[in-house]
Design a protein around this motif. Structure first.
Motif, short mmCIF file in Angstrom:
data_model
loop_
_atom_site.label_atom_id
_atom_site.label_comp_id
_atom_site.label_asym_id
_atom_site.label_seq_id
_atom_site.Cartn_x
_atom_site.Cartn_y
_atom_site.Cartn_z
N GLU A 13 18.65 -7.48 30.77
CA GLU A 13 19.22 -6.28 30.15
C GLU A 13 20.32 -5.68 31.00
N GLU A 14 20.08 -5.57 32.30
CA GLU A 14 21.08 -4.99 33.19
C GLU A 14 22.34 -5.85 33.25
N VAL B 205 17.30 3.20 25.71
CA VAL B 205 16.44 2.89 24.55
C VAL B 205 16.19 1.38 24.40
N HIS B 206 16.70 0.61 25.37
CA HIS B 206 16.43 -0.83 25.45
C HIS B 206 16.96 -1.62 24.26
N VAL B 207 18.20 -1.34 23.88
CA VAL B 207 18.81 -2.14 22.82
C VAL B 207 18.94 -3.61 23.24
N PRO B 208 19.50 -3.92 24.43
CA PRO B 208 19.68 -5.34 24.79
C PRO B 208 18.37 -6.11 24.89
N SER B 209 17.34 -5.50 25.50
CA SER B 209 16.09 -6.24 25.66
C SER B 209 15.38 -6.41 24.31
N THR B 210 15.53 -5.45 23.41
CA THR B 210 14.96 -5.59 22.07
C THR B 210 15.63 -6.73 21.33
N GLU B 211 16.96 -6.77 21.42
CA GLU B 211 17.73 -7.82 20.74
C GLU B 211 17.40 -9.19 21.32
N LEU B 212 17.28 -9.28 22.65
CA LEU B 212 16.95 -10.55 23.29
C LEU B 212 15.56 -11.02 22.90
N ALA B 213 14.58 -10.12 22.90
CA ALA B 213 13.23 -10.50 22.52
C ALA B 213 13.18 -11.03 21.09
N LEU B 214 13.94 -10.42 20.20
CA LEU B 214 13.98 -10.89 18.81
C LEU B 214 14.62 -12.27 18.71
N ARG B 215 15.69 -12.50 19.48
CA ARG B 215 16.32 -13.83 19.46
C ARG B 215 15.37 -14.89 20.00
#
Length: 310
Positions: free
Chosen positions: A94-95, A255-265
């Motif tokens: 995420e970072e 709000v963890h947009v990148p980690s949410t998107e990565l987990a979904l992918r």
């Protein structure tokens, strides 16, 4: 849009067809396994596909090795080549995606020079280009799953260096481009996921509270780009770009947009067709084999975790 990762690609061009998969024995399920089990994505293939986990650090090792090989090859041909040293891979997925230090220094990068860095003192000369990329008539094309076509050199120091790491230039091209195309497909598939919608709603609230009520990051970039076209690159506009880009990144992390998107992918990856999953496993193995060849070339310059399939 296909984003080609760096790997001595400062001056490579990318054009835009359809990958025809030819399966060998690796496409046949082994006795005692189901087709689904046999084609399940391995950990290294999943990291390669989503450019996450341990993959970025291993890719840096490969980039360092490739640059060293190109430098030696060019020297043998009487040319001075300035190798690129990619920055160390630090922080979480995420970072790294957000890259706040870059945002605080350069904003969205809207005024960055698009011209690539010099590759050597004589890099504008035809003899340098010929040594680096070989004969243009010997370029080959790779048809990709999304209908685009990657053009890549098969002669010259770039091709020779990639072949030394991957076995041949075509294997490099497949490892470098096919996972990116499939990853972009996953991005499209998860675009309306409820989890992502909730994260984006949190981002919007955060940005509004910060004084930048853009509906999404693209709208912020469009608004600033329009301002640059209309008003030029004033110091105040430059400061605003940096402020908006920094707020965008900070809100995304909050709000963890990148980690949410990565987990979904990563979750959605198993929904790819079995032939694609098998192909990704093959490409992951090829990347790991190249990484193992690269490690002795860079020594202590770079550190990365070994492939889990090793």
């Amino acid at each position: 849009m296909l984003t080609i990762r760096h790997s001595t690609s400062r001056m490579l061009s990318v054009a835009v067809g359809l990958l025809v998969l030819v399966c060998g024995s690796a496409c046949t399920p082994q006795a005692g396994t189901t087709g689904r089990q046999e084609s399940a994505l391995g950990a290294d293939a999943l990291d390669l596909l989503t450019n996450s986990g341990d993959h970025p650090a291993r890719s840096r090792v490969l980039e360092l090795a490739e640059e060293k090989l190109v430098e030696r090859c060019m020297a043998a041909r009487g040319q001075v080549y300035w190798p690129v040293t990619p920055p160390p891979v630090t922080g979480s997925d995420e970072e790294r995606t957000v890259d706040l230090p870059r945002r605080r220094a350069k904003g969205f990068g809207l005024t960055d020079e698009s011209r690539p860095p010099r590759a050597g003192p004589n890099d504008r000369q035809p003899v340098f280009q010929l040594a680096l990329f070989g004969n243009a008539r010997r370029y080959e094309q790779l048809e990709l799953p999304n209908g685009s076509v990657l053009s890549y050199p098969t002669s010259g120091c770039v091709a020779e260096s990639r072949a030394a790491l991957y076995g041949d230039a075509r294997r490099w091209a497949r490892v470098d481009s096919i996972p990116q195309v499939l990853n972009n497909t996953l991005r499209e598939q998860i675009g309306d996921a409820p989890e992502l919608a909730r994260a984006r709603s949190g981002w919007l609230s955060c940005m509004t509270a910060s004084g930048y009520p853009y509906p999404d990051p693209d709208a912020a970039v469009d608004d600033l780009s329009r301002a640059y076209r209309q008003n030029g690159g004033s110091a105040s506009l430059r400061r605003r770009e940096i402020a908006v880009a920094t707020a965008d990144g900070e809100c995304a992390l909050r709000v963890h947009v990148p980690s949410t998107e990565l987990a979904l992918r990563r979750d959605r990856a198993e929904s790819l067709p079995a032939t694609r999953r098998r192909e990704l496993n093959d490409l992951g193995a090829a990347h790991c084999a190249a990484y193992r060849r690269a490690q002795p070339m860079v020594g202590e310059i770079a550190h990365a975790q070994p492939c889990r399939s090793s």
